[in-house]
Each structure stands twice: as structure tokens, then as C-alpha cells.
Design an enzyme around this catalytic site. Structure first.
Site, PDB file in Angstrom:
ATOM      1  N   TYR A  79     -96.857 104.039  66.874  1.00  0.00           N
ATOM      2  CA  TYR A  79     -98.214 104.022  66.310  1.00  0.00           C
ATOM      3  C   TYR A  79     -98.529 105.314  65.560  1.00  0.00           C
ATOM      4  CZ  TYR A  79     -99.625  99.505  68.031  1.00  0.00           C
ATOM      5  OH  TYR A  79     -99.719  98.146  68.208  1.00  0.00           O
ATOM      6  N   GLN A 123    -107.736  90.440  59.600  1.00  0.00           N
ATOM      7  CA  GLN A 123    -106.651  90.530  60.590  1.00  0.00           C
ATOM      8  C   GLN A 123    -106.013  91.915  60.533  1.00  0.00           C
ATOM      9  OE1 GLN A 123    -104.211  86.614  60.562  1.00  0.00           O
ATOM     10  NE2 GLN A 123    -105.212  86.692  58.582  1.00  0.00           N
ATOM     11  N   HIS A 175    -108.283  91.582  65.048  1.00  0.00           N
ATOM     12  CA  HIS A 175    -107.094  92.073  65.759  1.00  0.00           C
ATOM     13  C   HIS A 175    -107.244  93.538  66.195  1.00  0.00           C
ATOM     14  CE1 HIS A 175    -104.386  88.708  63.874  1.00  0.00           C
ATOM     15  NE2 HIS A 175    -105.158  88.269  64.837  1.00  0.00           N
ATOM     16  N   GLY A 232    -104.821  87.129  50.879  1.00  0.00           N
ATOM     17  CA  GLY A 232    -103.613  87.823  51.344  1.00  0.00           C
ATOM     18  C   GLY A 232    -103.179  87.475  52.756  1.00  0.00           C
ATOM     19  N   ASN A 256    -103.510  84.565  46.785  1.00  0.00           N
ATOM     20  CA  ASN A 256    -102.227  84.940  47.381  1.00  0.00           C
ATOM     21  C   ASN A 256    -101.182  85.038  46.274  1.00  0.00           C
ATOM     22  OD1 ASN A 256     -99.918  85.090  49.316  1.00  0.00           O
ATOM     23  ND2 ASN A 256    -101.497  84.482  50.768  1.00  0.00           N
ATOM     24  N   GLU A 278     -98.364  83.636  46.410  1.00  0.00           N
ATOM     25  CA  GLU A 278     -97.659  82.349  46.328  1.00  0.00           C
ATOM     26  C   GLU A 278     -98.385  81.334  47.202  1.00  0.00           C
ATOM     27  OE1 GLU A 278     -93.885  83.578  47.814  1.00  0.00           O
ATOM     28  OE2 GLU A 278     -94.687  84.030  49.799  1.00  0.00           O
TER      29      GLU A 278
END
Ligand SMILES: [Zn+2]
Length: 259
Positions: free
Chosen positions: A66, A100, A118, A191, A217, A219
Site C-alpha cells: 500500500y 469503485q 470500495h 471506465g 469506455n 471498448e
């Protein structure tokens, strides 16, 4: 359909937008795969390190990882996609951002209503009491091979304030996210590949409540089939154009009403 044509299709009356954001937005900010310096972490994966089991077994290893991530993060800056979302909020068009990402870049970009589903890497929390503190500074990030301890209960270890693999999400955050999603009429999915549950289920939840879904995005993703529109390309390039055109349409609508 190009961005202008998509914006043309959006009903801007009482627009309430929720953005669901994933790692793709932070790529342009220099947040890569966290392999770290000198290939030191090449032999580890996040699945091996970001778990309660890994921390119980070897907290020093996990903290070293981290800290390596933090050294990269401390050099990272929000990009034009982050700033575009802040602009939406300042125009009063956004209910909030469900992210996230744990990097805290939305906050640095000036956004206010953010659910960090998260968790947030810049904070550490005590493994015994409720103490939480920031640790996103160069001094701590550069102290290798040392652990962080709670200033209140002395011998208790601090851990990163993030949700590890196998841990449940904070139910209050999930509840708030679902509340936003049930109230909104437009969802921007930015994303994220839409594979990590429960966040992956959020767009279809909003769709059932009548919201339109637009994804940004590079793709197509597993979410593409349920999206009303998909805008392919780098989100730091496409999102600012979309936001600018959307705001222009909202302003035009307002001035027409006042005439
Ligand atoms: Zn404590």
C-alpha cells in the site's frame, strides 16, 4: 452516433445524473496497475495482497504494498474526466458519483457528493476501535518496513480503509447508492467493465426505475447490451465533450423557457 447526436436524444428536463465510475477514469492520471517500482511487486497480485487473510498473515507485506501504491498516488492528479464530473455537479445536474476507485481523485477535483463504495486508500482505520486517520503523505509512504499503529489503543494495528476482496461493502453506502439510482433519470457508466458485483448491477437497477444509461469506455463491456448509448474512446477525452454539450443544451432550454 456521435456525442452531439446522443446529447440531442437526452431529455434535459429535470435532469438528475448519477455517475458510476471505475478504474478507467484514473488511467490518464497515472494510476496504472500498481506494479510499483523496480518490478518489486510483479510477482504479487492484488487478489493476494488486498485480503484480510494476507493482512493477518503478513501485515508488513501488505502495508509495504500500500505504501508503494501511495507513493504513485501522491504524484497523481485528477484529469479532465474528473473535472467534467465536478462541472456537472456545479451545474446542479448531478446527484452524485458512485466510484469503485479508492484514489480520492474525485474529491481533489472538487466533487462533493461522492460514494467511495470500495473505501479510500488515503485513510487508515484501527483494527480494534473506530479511529480513522489520513496517511497520504510522503513521510509515511516512504517509511518502509514499518507498520502503522492506532494512536488511541497503542498496540492495535491500523489498516488501509478500503474494502478488501471477500469483505462486504458498507451497507450504509450501498443503501445511499441505491437511493440515488432510484431517483436519477440518467446514469453515466464511466471506465468500468461492469464485472464486479454488486456495482455491476447498479445500471440495470437504475434502468428498471426508468433511467437512461450511457457508458463511456475504450471498448464494449458486459454492460453494453443494457446501455442506451455507448461512447467509445478515452473517457478523459469523450466525457468533457459530452458534459460541455449537455450543459449547453440545458442552458439553451433554460433561456428558451425564459423568453
Ligand atoms: Zn484503535
Amino acid at each position: 452516433m456521435n456525442i452531439s447526436e446522443i446529447v440531442e436524444k437526452i431529455d434535459v428536463e429535470r435532469l438528475k445524473i448519477v455517475s458510476i465510475v471505475g478504474a478507467g477514469i484514473s488511467k490518464a492520471s497515472g494510476m496504472p496497475t500498481f506494479r510499483g517500482e523496480d518490478g518489486m511487486w510483479d510477482n504479487y497480485s492484488a487478489m493476494e495482497l488486498a485480503t484480510p487473510q494476507a493482512f493477518a498473515k503478513d501485515p508488513q507485506l501488505v502495508w509495504n504494498w500500500y505504501k508503494a501504491r501511495m507513493r504513485i498516488l501522491l504524484e497523481a492528479k485528477p484529469n479532465n474526466a474528473h473535472f467534467a464530473l465536478t462541472e456537472l455537479e456545479e451545474e446542479g445536474l448531478s446527484l452524485g458519483i458512485i466510484t469503485q476507485n479508492v484514489d480520492g481523485l474525485h474529491e481533489i477535483a472538487g466533487s462533493k457528493n461522492i460514494i467511495e463504495i470500495h473505501g479510500r486508500i488515503r485513510y487508515a482505520r484501527c483494527t480494534s476501535c473506530n479511529h480513522i486517520q489520513r496517511w497520504d503523505n510522503h513521510k509515511i509512504a516512504n517509511e518502509r518496513d514499518s507498520l502503522l499503529y492506532c494512536p488511541k489503543c497503542k498496540n492495535s494495528l491500523l489498516r488501509p480503509d478500503v474494502v478488501w476482496f471477500g469483505e462486504p461493502l458498507d451497507p450504509l453506502k450501498s443503501e445511499k447508492a441505491l437511493d440515488w439510482l432510484s431517483q436519477c433519470n440518467l446514469v453515466l457508466v464511466i471506465g468500468t467493465s461492469g464485472v464486479v458485483y454488486p456495482v455491476a448491477s447498479f445500471p440495470s437497477f437504475a434502468k428498471k426505475s426508468g433511467a437512461k444509461i450511457i457508458e463511456f469506455n475504450i471498448e464494449s463491456t458486459p454492460l453494453t447490451p443494457i446501455c442506451d448509448f455507448s461512447i467509445f474512446g478515452k473517457c478523459e477525452e469523450t466525457l468533457p465533450v459530452f458534459v460541455k454539450e449537455l450543459i449547453r443544451k440545458v442552458e439553451k432550454r433554460k433561456s428558451e423557457k425564459n423568453e
